[in-house]
Design a protein around this motif. Structure first.
Motif, PDB file in Angstrom:
ATOM      1  N   ASP A 186      -5.987  -4.035   7.684  1.00 14.10           N
ATOM      2  CA  ASP A 186      -4.822  -3.152   7.652  1.00 14.10           C
ATOM      3  C   ASP A 186      -5.340  -1.730   7.431  1.00 14.10           C
ATOM      4  OD1 ASP A 186      -2.269  -2.157   7.442  1.00 14.10           O
ATOM      5  OD2 ASP A 186      -2.094  -2.616   5.314  1.00 14.10           O
ATOM      6  N   ASN A 188      -6.062   1.880   6.980  1.00 18.06           N
ATOM      7  CA  ASN A 188      -5.282   3.104   6.795  1.00 18.06           C
ATOM      8  C   ASN A 188      -6.034   4.177   6.001  1.00 18.06           C
ATOM      9  OD1 ASN A 188      -5.095   2.325   4.113  1.00 18.06           O
ATOM     10  ND2 ASN A 188      -2.998   1.581   4.283  1.00 18.06           N
ATOM     11  N   GLY A 219       2.331  10.661  -0.873  1.00 17.25           N
ATOM     12  CA  GLY A 219       2.163   9.438  -0.099  1.00 17.25           C
ATOM     13  C   GLY A 219       3.266   9.224   0.903  1.00 17.25           C
ATOM     14  N   LYS A 220       4.317  10.016   0.819  1.00 16.68           N
ATOM     15  CA  LYS A 220       5.391   9.909   1.809  1.00 16.68           C
ATOM     16  C   LYS A 220       5.130  10.802   3.009  1.00 16.68           C
ATOM     17  CE  LYS A 220       8.941   9.088  -1.693  1.00 16.68           C
ATOM     18  NZ  LYS A 220      10.192   9.644  -2.245  1.00 16.68           N
ATOM     19  N   GLU A 274       6.414  -0.544  -1.236  1.00 18.66           N
ATOM     20  CA  GLU A 274       6.642   0.489  -2.245  1.00 18.66           C
ATOM     21  C   GLU A 274       6.826   1.809  -1.503  1.00 18.66           C
ATOM     22  OE1 GLU A 274       3.756   0.504  -5.417  1.00 18.66           O
ATOM     23  OE2 GLU A 274       3.886  -1.670  -5.654  1.00 18.66           O
ATOM     24  N   GLY A 305       6.181   4.801   0.170  1.00 19.71           N
ATOM     25  CA  GLY A 305       4.951   5.490   0.568  1.00 19.71           C
ATOM     26  C   GLY A 305       4.699   5.187   2.027  1.00 19.71           C
ATOM     27  N   ARG A 306       4.147   6.150   2.725  1.00 20.29           N
ATOM     28  CA  ARG A 306       3.977   6.015   4.162  1.00 20.29           C
ATOM     29  C   ARG A 306       3.042   4.860   4.531  1.00 20.29           C
ATOM     30  NH1 ARG A 306       5.410   9.084   8.433  1.00 20.29           N
ATOM     31  NH2 ARG A 306       6.584  10.402   7.002  1.00 20.29           N
ATOM     32  N   ARG A 307       1.948   4.689   3.778  1.00 21.73           N
ATOM     33  CA  ARG A 307       0.978   3.637   4.093  1.00 21.73           C
ATOM     34  C   ARG A 307       1.618   2.257   3.943  1.00 21.73           C
ATOM     35  NH1 ARG A 307      -0.663   8.355   4.709  1.00 21.73           N
ATOM     36  NH2 ARG A 307      -0.782   8.727   2.482  1.00 21.73           N
ATOM     37  N   GLU A 319       3.989   1.712   6.790  1.00 15.88           N
ATOM     38  CA  GLU A 319       3.263   1.443   8.039  1.00 15.88           C
ATOM     39  C   GLU A 319       2.737   0.005   8.071  1.00 15.88           C
ATOM     40  OE1 GLU A 319       1.884   6.063   8.941  1.00 15.88           O
ATOM     41  OE2 GLU A 319       0.455   4.668   8.028  1.00 15.88           O
ATOM     42  N   THR A 320       2.240  -0.464   6.920  1.00 19.95           N
ATOM     43  CA  THR A 320       1.801  -1.860   6.838  1.00 19.95           C
ATOM     44  C   THR A 320       2.976  -2.797   7.126  1.00 19.95           C
ATOM     45  OG1 THR A 320       0.056  -1.349   5.249  1.00 19.95           O
ATOM     46  CG2 THR A 320       0.812  -3.618   5.309  1.00 19.95           C
ATOM     47  N   ARG A 343      12.517   5.025  -6.829  1.00 17.86           N
ATOM     48  CA  ARG A 343      12.883   5.966  -7.890  1.00 17.86           C
ATOM     49  C   ARG A 343      13.986   6.895  -7.389  1.00 17.86           C
ATOM     50  NH1 ARG A 343       8.040   8.796  -7.683  1.00 17.86           N
ATOM     51  NH2 ARG A 343       8.396   8.027  -5.590  1.00 17.86           N
ATOM     52  N   ASP A 361      16.045   9.827  -3.286  1.00 20.01           N
ATOM     53  CA  ASP A 361      14.975  10.329  -2.418  1.00 20.01           C
ATOM     54  C   ASP A 361      14.251   9.178  -1.726  1.00 20.01           C
ATOM     55  OD1 ASP A 361      15.327  12.934  -2.985  1.00 20.01           O
ATOM     56  OD2 ASP A 361      13.241  13.289  -3.606  1.00 20.01           O
ATOM     57  N   ASP A 362      13.895   8.175  -2.533  1.00 17.08           N
ATOM     58  CA  ASP A 362      13.147   7.041  -1.996  1.00 17.08           C
ATOM     59  C   ASP A 362      14.019   6.254  -1.022  1.00 17.08           C
ATOM     60  OD1 ASP A 362      10.882   7.699  -3.306  1.00 17.08           O
ATOM     61  OD2 ASP A 362      11.010   6.157  -4.852  1.00 17.08           O
ATOM     62  N   PHE A 394      14.180   8.218   2.187  1.00 23.57           N
ATOM     63  CA  PHE A 394      12.882   8.151   2.869  1.00 23.57           C
ATOM     64  C   PHE A 394      12.726   6.815   3.592  1.00 23.57           C
ATOM     65  CE2 PHE A 394       8.224   7.066   2.209  1.00 23.57           C
ATOM     66  CZ  PHE A 394       7.780   7.775   3.319  1.00 23.57           C
ATOM     67  N   TYR A 449      12.350   1.325  -9.842  1.00 24.71           N
ATOM     68  CA  TYR A 449      11.141   1.449 -10.674  1.00 24.71           C
ATOM     69  C   TYR A 449      11.529   1.188 -12.121  1.00 24.71           C
ATOM     70  CZ  TYR A 449       7.070   3.473 -12.934  1.00 24.71           C
ATOM     71  OH  TYR A 449       5.959   3.662 -13.701  1.00 24.71           O
ATOM     72  N   GLU A 481       9.926   0.792 -16.135  1.00 20.38           N
ATOM     73  CA  GLU A 481       8.847   0.761 -17.147  1.00 20.38           C
ATOM     74  C   GLU A 481       8.809  -0.609 -17.830  1.00 20.38           C
ATOM     75  OE1 GLU A 481       6.682   3.210 -18.281  1.00 20.38           O
ATOM     76  OE2 GLU A 481       7.308   4.741 -16.858  1.00 20.38           O
TER      77      GLU A 481
END
Lengths: 225, 225
Positions: free
Chosen positions: A9, A11, A197-198, B134, B136-138, B141-142, B166, B169-170, B173, B189, B191
């Motif tokens: 994978d 990246n 990361g976005k 999660e 994030g772009r990676r 993409e996966t 979170r 925004d997320d 996205f 998210y 804690e």
């Protein structure tokens, strides 16, 4: 520095901000090209490596460079359910072995998550394992298995980096779990890193201090080990 | 519910709070036992499955149960660098296929991270893929690659769950990246979840509302698909 992306994978190029990462052709898809140049057919790759143990030219010819990092992408899974990948894995293992032996530069390999690649032994020729964990019992236990399997491969130096650490609690938890051994540093949890990361431009890290400290310790640890 | 842990880095039992997870013997290590009972040697496992397509007894005999969940652990990587795991993988693939066909109950398989298992086709007989990402772009993409490879296996239903989200925004996205398609829910998210991940007693989730909503949607989506 030479970086090898050995995760199917793949990246690493995107993470490091290489432009047009999807255009990088992985090495395992270049067998024909390599065969052409060496006069050896892909099925007999083992012989190629015996005849030509030097693979400096592989780096020269196939790596891409960005921000001072040369990158070789090893391979991707292209089709689902196609069965046995062992010939491809053997090819990658041989290539990685020769790159690690020949290369005068620092070589860093990005492996897939988990432990499965250790069964294949792709990383048997490295000087040290850098195991990146997140604060959590499951992640730490996986790191324990990685260290155990790495030792079986004959690699006795292991450095643990705790990523996304949120303060003293996490530090204490990690030091307790690993009995203080092998932990080379912590990278603090950062909303900035997650936000970057976005984006399409690689990870942006504002405070490089923890990472630079880890890098210096690593260099010392690997050289002196 | 029947849960199958198909990740070589098996930790589903620990995550679900099963007592003494390290004492659960994985199925691939029980070949001798199975051979004994069926009179067929491990090397000829394919024949066993042709003669005895019903594997209800495998669940009865080898699963462990905790909090209403029956669990079968498929296998672990025991030794580094031992090479080709294809025979073991073929065995697991056949067993999983028959479990999925015979089982009247809901079966959930926990696969390893990444895309490599899709090359082996272990999950070719499932009704749907649940892809946990999660923000994030990676990671997204996966997930895109997983969906693509799942379609190649003939599995056309894919549900994406955004974990560790979170806020708005997320959500925006994720909806933007996947064009709103296939996202079945978000898990905030927490804690608490991260803290409970340090304990030895499984993950503790205080607010089950988002997960219950996702479960109901999933059941509907899989049944009606």
């Amino acid at each position: 520095m030479l970086a090898l992306d050995v995760d199917p994978d793949a990246n690493l190029a995107a993470t490091l901000g290489f432009p047009d990462p999807e255009k990088i052709v992985p090495i395992v898809e270049m067998k024909e090209l390599i065969a052409e140049r060496t006069g050896v057919q892909p099925e007999t790759m083992g012989i190629f490596f015996k005849l030509n143990p030097t693979v400096d030219d592989i780096r020269e010819r196939f790596s891409v460079t960005h921000n001072g990092i040369s990158l070789l992408v090893m391979g991707r899974i292209k089709k689902a359910g196609t069965g046995c990948y062992c010939p491809e894995n053997a090819f990658v293992r041989e290539l990685v072995g020769h790159l690690l032996l020949d290369e005068k530069d620092v070589v860093i390999m990005d492996m897939e998550a988990g432990i499965e690649h250790l069964g294949r032994g792709t990383s048997r020729d490295v000087d040290a394992f850098i195991v990146v964990v997140e604060p959590g019992r499951r992640s730490f236990e996986t790191a324990g298995r990685v260290v155990e399997l790495a030792s079986e491969l004959g690699v006795e130096r292991h450095f643990i980096i705790v990523n996304k650490a949120r303060g003293e609690d996490d530090r204490a938890f990690a030091e307790d779990f690993f009995s203080g051994k092998n932990i080379i540093g912590m990278i603090p949890y950062s909303e900035d890193v997650i936000e970057s990361g976005k984006e399409n431009s690689g990870i942006r890290i504002e405070d490089m201090t923890p990472i630079n400290t880890i890098r210096d310790k690593l260099m010392k640890g690997v050289m002196n080990g």
